[in-house]
Scaffold this active site. Sequence first.
Site, PDB file in Angstrom:
ATOM      1  N   ASN A   1      19.109  39.774   5.706  1.00 30.40           N
ATOM      2  CA  ASN A   1      18.143  40.899   5.993  1.00 30.40           C
ATOM      3  C   ASN A   1      17.329  41.582   5.208  1.00 30.40           C
ATOM      4  O   ASN A   1      16.173  41.267   4.934  1.00 30.40           O
ATOM      5  CB  ASN A   1      19.096  41.866   6.883  1.00 30.40           C
ATOM      6  CG  ASN A   1      18.227  42.723   7.698  1.00 30.40           C
ATOM      7  OD1 ASN A   1      17.049  43.020   7.478  1.00 30.40           O
ATOM      8  ND2 ASN A   1      18.718  43.411   8.748  1.00 30.40           N
ATOM      9  N   ASP A   2      18.059  42.366   4.292  1.00 30.27           N
ATOM     10  CA  ASP A   2      17.366  43.245   2.985  1.00 30.27           C
ATOM     11  C   ASP A   2      16.517  42.267   2.299  1.00 30.27           C
ATOM     12  O   ASP A   2      15.823  42.603   1.767  1.00 30.27           O
ATOM     13  CB  ASP A   2      18.203  44.208   2.691  1.00 30.27           C
ATOM     14  CG  ASP A   2      18.904  45.342   3.455  1.00 30.27           C
ATOM     15  OD1 ASP A   2      18.296  45.492   4.640  1.00 30.27           O
ATOM     16  OD2 ASP A   2      19.919  45.809   3.402  1.00 30.27           O
ATOM     17  N   VAL A   3      17.266  41.169   1.802  1.00 31.46           N
ATOM     18  CA  VAL A   3      16.684  40.451   0.874  1.00 31.46           C
ATOM     19  C   VAL A   3      15.416  39.703   1.267  1.00 31.46           C
ATOM     20  O   VAL A   3      14.635  39.239   0.499  1.00 31.46           O
ATOM     21  CB  VAL A   3      17.646  39.527   0.363  1.00 31.46           C
ATOM     22  CG1 VAL A   3      19.048  39.991  -0.152  1.00 31.46           C
ATOM     23  CG2 VAL A   3      18.130  38.467   1.107  1.00 31.46           C
TER      24      VAL A   3
END
Lengths: 111, 486
Positions: B406-408
């Site tokens: 997700n964040d990456v």
Amino acid sequence: MSVSVEFIMTGLFVFALAGFLGFETIRRVPRLLHTPLMALTNALSAISLVGSIVVLGGQYTAYTTILGFVAVIASMINVVGGFLITDKMLKMFKPREKPKKPEPAEAEAAS
Amino acid sequence: MSNFLPMAASFFPDPSTDTGLYIVISLLYLAGAIGFVLSLKWMSDAKTARKGIFAGEIGFVLAIIGTLLLPVITTTGYIYIAVAMLIGAAIGVPLGLLVPMTAMPQRIALSHAFGALAAGLVGIAKFYSSQPDINWFVMAVLGIEITLGALVFTGSLMAAGKLQEVKWLAQRPIVFPLQKTLNFAVLGLAVICVVILAVDPAQVWAIPVIVLAGLAFGVLLIIPIGGADMPTVIALLNAYAGIAAALLGFVLENNLLIVAGALDGMSGLILSIIMCRAMNRSFRNVLFGAFGATEAEWGDQEVGSIRSASFDEAGEILKNSRLVVIVPGYGMAVAQAQHKVRELADTLEKEGVEVKYAIHPVAGRMPGHMNVLLAEANVPYEQLLDMEEINPEFPQVDVVLVLGANDVVNPAARHDQKSPIYGMPILDVDKAASIMVVKRSMRPGFAGVENELFFNEKTLMVFGDAKDVMGELITEISGNRDSINV
């Protein structure tokens, strides 16, 4: 008799040079292998086993013997467990399977 | 404490009277140190890495033989040593062979705890057997060594507990008023005691205080840390454990300990720096334990519309592409989907599609974790590409398949200065021709940030459990033509 300041100075030499050597060597380890690297260095730093053995085997006082006994167990766990787990992980890293198995020399020429 | 032989500064035999033995032991230690360095050198390539383990093991055997030759060891001592080593080995074998790969981070954290415990205990034993005849400089080194040993011990146990998701241990970062003040006060107490001992080594009471302060500091250090920071913390504890071992080498006058400790410490340091960079945290912040939750002020956000795809649509798109890049996140590992992912890749390759994996440095829960998880699922390591290798390739990629990451992959890290993940290096998946995100629901990731990638017009959402979705896609792609058992 206590530890000599002389040794500490020699030790600083060793520490600094080993540190640089370690930096240059470990820098080259690919990210692919960072988890096995951690497991391996963990096993290596369990070399405090050497100190633990001396404390236990030297039989100084009952107190230090108990400390040494626990220390030998703890570092031995890391030595045995550390090497085994690193090997287990590295065994899983396989290159792509070749359709047929050429001789090593042929493979060199092909690539 | 007077009727015993004080522990000698050096355990080595006297070089002037026992020259032969002195030389033999010294050379064994030297060979051990060379074995250690070679083992790390061979770790630089997956092809030679297993040879490296062998070198390390040889080094260890030589070091142990050298130590057992030391004349200070008594006859009963040998029996105790044998018993303790057998017990340790008996516990070490299952810890080495039975731990699943997903549990590797807590397994490594636990071994940091054991290493620190051994180093700390030996330091304490050394103090009690040689005080009050200790030089101030040596005492200071010993004091720092014991403090480090204690704090790495509890810190690593806490980290292992959090990673194992032990019930009574809060997973969420715990923050309370004056937290940093308390932390510094506890650490300060240990430092003051070290100074007192350096001035007067007869102040024996200070050692328990140092140990307790160190133990408490280790707990306090990990309390404010959340799951996302764990890879950094493990690497940092690794560095501390190495430094503790090296300091022990100074106190015991043993160069081999110094070398091994320096190598371990350096490895932990390098990994910490890599993790910090990957998460865009300053190294100084992490070094002083000032990391933890940056409370995200995430107010109203423009949420666009999303497009979702059915399994047969998704399968059709994948089948008709030339190059597919899979971006795995820890969510994939939690769903135990890695084997299914590899099956999907195999199925695609049979259709003539090239498949690669893009591994973000913090994709797992420790440095390199995702690579191990995929290698376990028999993914050839040539297909596992680092962020730097794969990022320039994304414009040529037909489909990116995001699995539990997700964040990456959140483009906000590049442009949205308000975002808590701003500045974090990411995989540029939005540069690919199309993006497919497999997700259970629209829940935000670790950092609690909404991901604008999901609202990108090139993005197709495929909802469902990663493992089930993989199974469906494999069936769709392999289709009616041949029946691959999945």
